[in-house]
Design a protein around this motif. Sequence first.
Motif, PDB file in Angstrom:
ATOM      1  N   SER A  49      58.025  24.790  43.742  1.00  0.00           N
ATOM      2  CA  SER A  49      57.201  24.381  42.603  1.00  0.00           C
ATOM      3  C   SER A  49      55.934  23.725  43.126  1.00  0.00           C
ATOM      4  O   SER A  49      55.963  22.976  44.098  1.00  0.00           O
ATOM      5  CB  SER A  49      57.962  23.390  41.719  1.00  0.00           C
ATOM      6  N   SER A  50      54.828  24.007  42.476  1.00  0.00           N
ATOM      7  CA  SER A  50      53.541  23.430  42.850  1.00  0.00           C
ATOM      8  C   SER A  50      52.813  23.010  41.593  1.00  0.00           C
ATOM      9  O   SER A  50      52.924  23.662  40.560  1.00  0.00           O
ATOM     10  CB  SER A  50      52.679  24.449  43.599  1.00  0.00           C
ATOM     11  N   TYR A  51      52.024  21.956  41.702  1.00  0.00           N
ATOM     12  CA  TYR A  51      51.181  21.522  40.596  1.00  0.00           C
ATOM     13  C   TYR A  51      49.840  22.237  40.709  1.00  0.00           C
ATOM     14  O   TYR A  51      49.320  22.460  41.801  1.00  0.00           O
ATOM     15  CB  TYR A  51      50.970  20.007  40.638  1.00  0.00           C
ATOM     16  N   CYS A  52      49.272  22.582  39.578  1.00  0.00           N
ATOM     17  CA  CYS A  52      47.982  23.264  39.542  1.00  0.00           C
ATOM     18  C   CYS A  52      47.186  22.727  38.360  1.00  0.00           C
ATOM     19  O   CYS A  52      47.723  22.580  37.273  1.00  0.00           O
ATOM     20  CB  CYS A  52      48.233  24.760  39.391  1.00  0.00           C
ATOM     21  N   ASN A  53      45.915  22.401  38.570  1.00  0.00           N
ATOM     22  CA  ASN A  53      45.054  22.057  37.448  1.00  0.00           C
ATOM     23  C   ASN A  53      43.770  22.886  37.446  1.00  0.00           C
ATOM     24  O   ASN A  53      42.879  22.651  36.643  1.00  0.00           O
ATOM     25  CB  ASN A  53      44.748  20.545  37.410  1.00  0.00           C
ATOM     26  N   VAL A  54      43.705  23.869  38.353  1.00  0.00           N
ATOM     27  CA  VAL A  54      42.564  24.779  38.426  1.00  0.00           C
ATOM     28  C   VAL A  54      43.094  26.177  38.728  1.00  0.00           C
ATOM     29  O   VAL A  54      43.983  26.342  39.554  1.00  0.00           O
ATOM     30  CB  VAL A  54      41.589  24.373  39.556  1.00  0.00           C
ATOM     31  N   CYS A  55      42.571  27.172  38.024  1.00  0.00           N
ATOM     32  CA  CYS A  55      42.869  28.552  38.405  1.00  0.00           C
ATOM     33  C   CYS A  55      41.644  29.410  38.113  1.00  0.00           C
ATOM     34  O   CYS A  55      40.829  29.088  37.256  1.00  0.00           O
ATOM     35  CB  CYS A  55      44.110  29.084  37.694  1.00  0.00           C
ATOM     36  N   ASN A  56      41.501  30.472  38.885  1.00  0.00           N
ATOM     37  CA  ASN A  56      40.464  31.463  38.626  1.00  0.00           C
ATOM     38  C   ASN A  56      41.005  32.816  39.038  1.00  0.00           C
ATOM     39  O   ASN A  56      42.052  32.909  39.673  1.00  0.00           O
ATOM     40  CB  ASN A  56      39.143  31.110  39.319  1.00  0.00           C
ATOM     41  N   THR A  60      40.332  44.312  40.318  1.00  0.00           N
ATOM     42  CA  THR A  60      39.802  45.625  40.652  1.00  0.00           C
ATOM     43  C   THR A  60      40.587  46.623  39.803  1.00  0.00           C
ATOM     44  O   THR A  60      41.444  46.231  39.008  1.00  0.00           O
ATOM     45  CB  THR A  60      40.000  45.962  42.152  1.00  0.00           C
ATOM     46  N   ARG A  61      40.341  47.885  39.995  1.00  0.00           N
ATOM     47  CA  ARG A  61      41.085  48.897  39.244  1.00  0.00           C
ATOM     48  C   ARG A  61      42.575  48.839  39.553  1.00  0.00           C
ATOM     49  O   ARG A  61      43.409  49.074  38.700  1.00  0.00           O
ATOM     50  CB  ARG A  61      40.531  50.274  39.578  1.00  0.00           C
ATOM     51  N   GLU A  62      42.932  48.497  40.782  1.00  0.00           N
ATOM     52  CA  GLU A  62      44.319  48.545  41.226  1.00  0.00           C
ATOM     53  C   GLU A  62      45.073  47.225  41.155  1.00  0.00           C
ATOM     54  O   GLU A  62      46.298  47.216  41.192  1.00  0.00           O
ATOM     55  CB  GLU A  62      44.399  49.051  42.682  1.00  0.00           C
ATOM     56  N   GLU A  63      44.360  46.085  41.113  1.00  0.00           N
ATOM     57  CA  GLU A  63      45.071  44.818  41.166  1.00  0.00           C
ATOM     58  C   GLU A  63      44.321  43.697  40.459  1.00  0.00           C
ATOM     59  O   GLU A  63      43.114  43.763  40.264  1.00  0.00           O
ATOM     60  CB  GLU A  63      45.354  44.408  42.617  1.00  0.00           C
ATOM     61  N   VAL A  64      45.089  42.695  40.085  1.00  0.00           N
ATOM     62  CA  VAL A  64      44.551  41.470  39.497  1.00  0.00           C
ATOM     63  C   VAL A  64      44.948  40.333  40.435  1.00  0.00           C
ATOM     64  O   VAL A  64      46.093  40.253  40.881  1.00  0.00           O
ATOM     65  CB  VAL A  64      45.116  41.239  38.081  1.00  0.00           C
ATOM     66  N   VAL A  65      43.993  39.473  40.756  1.00  0.00           N
ATOM     67  CA  VAL A  65      44.227  38.363  41.678  1.00  0.00           C
ATOM     68  C   VAL A  65      43.973  37.059  40.937  1.00  0.00           C
ATOM     69  O   VAL A  65      42.935  36.892  40.304  1.00  0.00           O
ATOM     70  CB  VAL A  65      43.285  38.458  42.904  1.00  0.00           C
ATOM     71  N   ILE A  66      44.937  36.144  41.014  1.00  0.00           N
ATOM     72  CA  ILE A  66      44.775  34.818  40.415  1.00  0.00           C
ATOM     73  C   ILE A  66      44.983  33.783  41.511  1.00  0.00           C
ATOM     74  O   ILE A  66      45.983  33.823  42.240  1.00  0.00           O
ATOM     75  CB  ILE A  66      45.763  34.575  39.264  1.00  0.00           C
ATOM     76  N   ASN A  67      44.032  32.860  41.651  1.00  0.00           N
ATOM     77  CA  ASN A  67      44.115  31.761  42.610  1.00  0.00           C
ATOM     78  C   ASN A  67      44.461  30.485  41.858  1.00  0.00           C
ATOM     79  O   ASN A  67      43.899  30.221  40.786  1.00  0.00           O
ATOM     80  CB  ASN A  67      42.777  31.567  43.327  1.00  0.00           C
ATOM     81  N   HIS A  87      47.685  28.665  46.201  1.00  0.00           N
ATOM     82  CA  HIS A  87      48.432  29.907  46.009  1.00  0.00           C
ATOM     83  C   HIS A  87      47.525  31.006  45.479  1.00  0.00           C
ATOM     84  O   HIS A  87      46.636  30.744  44.674  1.00  0.00           O
ATOM     85  CB  HIS A  87      49.582  29.703  45.013  1.00  0.00           C
ATOM     86  N   ARG A  88      47.771  32.206  45.937  1.00  0.00           N
ATOM     87  CA  ARG A  88      47.086  33.394  45.421  1.00  0.00           C
ATOM     88  C   ARG A  88      48.175  34.376  45.017  1.00  0.00           C
ATOM     89  O   ARG A  88      49.039  34.715  45.804  1.00  0.00           O
ATOM     90  CB  ARG A  88      46.194  34.008  46.484  1.00  0.00           C
ATOM     91  N   ILE A  89      48.119  34.828  43.774  1.00  0.00           N
ATOM     92  CA  ILE A  89      49.068  35.804  43.270  1.00  0.00           C
ATOM     93  C   ILE A  89      48.314  37.108  43.041  1.00  0.00           C
ATOM     94  O   ILE A  89      47.297  37.133  42.350  1.00  0.00           O
ATOM     95  CB  ILE A  89      49.720  35.344  41.941  1.00  0.00           C
ATOM     96  N   VAL A  90      48.809  38.180  43.656  1.00  0.00           N
ATOM     97  CA  VAL A  90      48.213  39.507  43.508  1.00  0.00           C
ATOM     98  C   VAL A  90      49.222  40.369  42.762  1.00  0.00           C
ATOM     99  O   VAL A  90      50.398  40.415  43.140  1.00  0.00           O
ATOM    100  CB  VAL A  90      47.890  40.137  44.883  1.00  0.00           C
ATOM    101  N   MET A  91      48.787  41.014  41.684  1.00  0.00           N
ATOM    102  CA  MET A  91      49.709  41.821  40.881  1.00  0.00           C
ATOM    103  C   MET A  91      49.005  43.055  40.341  1.00  0.00           C
ATOM    104  O   MET A  91      47.778  43.142  40.359  1.00  0.00           O
ATOM    105  CB  MET A  91      50.285  40.982  39.742  1.00  0.00           C
TER     106      MET A  91
END
Length: 119
Positions: A49-56, A60-67, A87-91
């Motif tokens: 588990s991690s705390y987050c108060n910022v994301c962006n 692209t055509r093939e993937e979505v990246v959320i930091n 953390h970076r999540i690629v989906m």
Amino acid sequence: MKKMAKPKTTESKGKTPATETITPEAINGTAQASGAGSQVSFNTDNLKSSYCNVCNGSSTREEVVINFGVNDSWDMNRSKIEVELGHRIVMSPHAAKRLADMMNRLIVEHETRYGKLDN
């Protein structure tokens, strides 16, 4: 609001319960798994588990990246604010759409319980 199936847990070598079973309806809002009684099992042995108060994010055509990260600057008058990304999540775009749908449902549930959120 859909009710989730009662979680089932398994004990593993003296650790806290590590597996939860939740129906696909609870995850997706609809029955999308094959078979009427299908269940999805989440193994949480290595869950962090991690705390987050910022994301962006970006896509692209093939993937979505959320930091995800943390802004620990309390002085908002500074000219430069540094955000520590953790953390970076690629989906796939399909997974991102399911995530967006889930987040929208969670916000509606939250606002129903606690009142409207400001943008």
